[in-house]
Motif scaffolding. Structure first.
Motif, mmCIF file in Angstrom:
data_model
loop_
_atom_site.group_PDB
_atom_site.id
_atom_site.type_symbol
_atom_site.label_atom_id
_atom_site.label_comp_id
_atom_site.label_asym_id
_atom_site.label_seq_id
_atom_site.Cartn_x
_atom_site.Cartn_y
_atom_site.Cartn_z
ATOM 1 N N UNK A 1 0.794 -1.220 0.000
ATOM 2 C CA UNK A 1 0.000 0.000 0.000
ATOM 3 C C UNK A 1 0.834 1.280 0.000
ATOM 4 N N UNK A 2 1.772 1.389 0.912
ATOM 5 C CA UNK A 2 2.548 2.637 1.020
ATOM 6 C C UNK A 2 3.401 2.855 -0.229
ATOM 7 N N UNK A 3 3.960 1.777 -0.747
ATOM 8 C CA UNK A 3 4.753 1.867 -1.980
ATOM 9 C C UNK A 3 3.871 2.342 -3.135
ATOM 10 N N UNK A 4 2.733 1.718 -3.287
ATOM 11 C CA UNK A 4 1.827 2.049 -4.385
ATOM 12 C C UNK A 4 1.350 3.490 -4.293
ATOM 13 N N UNK A 5 0.963 3.901 -3.104
ATOM 14 C CA UNK A 5 0.489 5.283 -2.932
ATOM 15 C C UNK A 5 1.615 6.265 -3.223
ATOM 16 N N UNK A 6 2.822 5.975 -2.714
ATOM 17 C CA UNK A 6 3.926 6.918 -2.939
ATOM 18 C C UNK A 6 4.288 7.000 -4.419
ATOM 19 N N UNK A 7 4.259 5.882 -5.121
ATOM 20 C CA UNK A 7 4.610 5.898 -6.544
ATOM 21 C C UNK A 7 3.544 6.623 -7.369
ATOM 22 N N UNK A 8 2.293 6.215 -7.225
ATOM 23 C CA UNK A 8 1.254 6.790 -8.072
ATOM 24 C C UNK A 8 0.927 8.228 -7.691
ATOM 25 N N UNK A 9 0.845 8.502 -6.416
ATOM 26 C CA UNK A 9 0.549 9.880 -6.016
ATOM 27 C C UNK A 9 1.742 10.779 -6.299
ATOM 28 N N UNK A 10 2.962 10.258 -6.128
ATOM 29 C CA UNK A 10 4.154 11.035 -6.463
ATOM 30 C C UNK A 10 4.207 11.355 -7.942
ATOM 31 N N UNK A 11 3.867 10.384 -8.778
ATOM 32 C CA UNK A 11 3.881 10.601 -10.226
ATOM 33 C C UNK A 11 2.821 11.611 -10.644
ATOM 34 N N UNK A 12 1.691 11.612 -9.945
ATOM 35 C CA UNK A 12 0.613 12.534 -10.289
ATOM 36 C C UNK A 12 0.748 13.879 -9.577
ATOM 37 N N UNK A 13 1.716 13.978 -8.662
ATOM 38 C CA UNK A 13 1.920 15.236 -7.944
ATOM 39 C C UNK A 13 0.906 15.490 -6.844
ATOM 40 N N UNK A 14 0.266 14.450 -6.352
ATOM 41 C CA UNK A 14 -0.732 14.595 -5.295
ATOM 42 C C UNK A 14 -0.019 14.574 -3.945
ATOM 43 N N UNK A 15 -0.267 15.577 -3.123
ATOM 44 C CA UNK A 15 0.402 15.691 -1.822
ATOM 45 C C UNK A 15 -0.425 15.095 -0.686
ATOM 46 N N UNK A 16 -1.733 15.276 -0.729
ATOM 47 C CA UNK A 16 -2.601 14.801 0.351
ATOM 48 C C UNK A 16 -3.347 13.551 -0.097
ATOM 49 N N UNK A 17 -3.235 12.491 0.705
ATOM 50 C CA UNK A 17 -3.874 11.223 0.332
ATOM 51 C C UNK A 17 -5.323 11.150 0.777
ATOM 52 N N UNK A 18 -5.719 12.016 1.686
ATOM 53 C CA UNK A 18 -7.076 12.091 2.209
ATOM 54 C C UNK A 18 -7.574 10.744 2.710
ATOM 55 N N UNK A 19 -8.530 10.123 2.051
ATOM 56 C CA UNK A 19 -9.089 8.860 2.517
ATOM 57 C C UNK A 19 -8.426 7.644 1.875
ATOM 58 N N UNK A 20 -7.502 7.877 0.976
ATOM 59 C CA UNK A 20 -6.894 6.770 0.244
ATOM 60 C C UNK A 20 -6.176 5.809 1.175
ATOM 61 N N UNK A 21 -5.336 6.319 2.057
ATOM 62 C CA UNK A 21 -4.546 5.461 2.932
ATOM 63 C C UNK A 21 -5.418 4.636 3.878
ATOM 64 N N UNK A 22 -6.375 5.237 4.611
ATOM 65 C CA UNK A 22 -7.216 4.396 5.471
ATOM 66 C C UNK A 22 -8.012 3.349 4.691
ATOM 67 N N UNK A 23 -8.528 3.730 3.532
ATOM 68 C CA UNK A 23 -9.299 2.777 2.727
ATOM 69 C C UNK A 23 -8.419 1.647 2.223
#
Length: 170
Positions: free
Chosen positions: A127-149
């Motif tokens: 999860x953390x790897x996937x979020x960091x890669x995809x959100x980093x590539x898209x330039x998204x700083x706040x994960x909001x509900x993504x991480x808990x979900x």
């Protein structure tokens, strides 16, 4: 036939570029530049994540957590032996594979633990790897509900993997 997939795709790409009368070399060079820019935006997050996982494992914090959380896992029907895998999997795929291999080596691949580990590895995500890669590539700083979900989905994956293996092989 599978050996020819990549050469056929390259041939189709070359023919398409030639039909449009575009410079194939410039197009490939542009794509490589874009790939390097993406890599440069992802690498810092990956280095941070891999360093944190290594530090947690080396400090013994993961083993301590797994020891204290074993009763919780038992309550939900997750084998306590898989506690370390459950804690590591959302952080690092390679560390999770190493833990899975250790568990399979210790208990055997056809044991209840070995089968549970195999299904868990196939049913969950880093999860953390996937979020960091995809959100980093898209330039998204706040994960909001993504991480808990995503972490809840991982928990459900671990739970259902344990129950499924117990249902079919216990």
């Amino acid at each position: 036939m599978i050996d020819y997939v990549v050469p056929i795709l390259l041939l189709i790409s070359a023919v398409a570029v030639l039909r449009k009368r575009e410079n194939a070399y410039d197009l490939m060079l542009s794509g490589a530049k874009d790939g390097l820019k993406l890599l440069a935006s992802i690498v810092p997050a990956l280095i941070l994540l891999l360093t944190a996982v290594s530090m947690l494992r080396a400090s013994g914090a993961v083993e301590l957590l797994s020891r204290y959380l074993s009763p919780v896992f038992s309550f939900f029907g997750i084998p306590p032996e898989t506690a370390l895998l459950v804690l590591i999997r959302p952080l690092s795929g390679s560390a999770a594979l190493a833990v899975g291999a250790e568990l399979m080596g210790q208990y055997g691949p056809d044991s209840l633990i070995g089968r549970t580990v195999a299904v868990m590895l196939g049913s969950t995500e880093t999860t953390f790897y996937t979020i960091s890669v995809y959100f980093g590539a898209a330039g998204i700083k706040k994960t909001r509900y993504t991480l808990p979900a995503a972490l809840f989905a991982d928990f459900v994956g671990f739970l259902v993997a344990s129950w499924t293996v117990r249902l079919f092989w216990a």
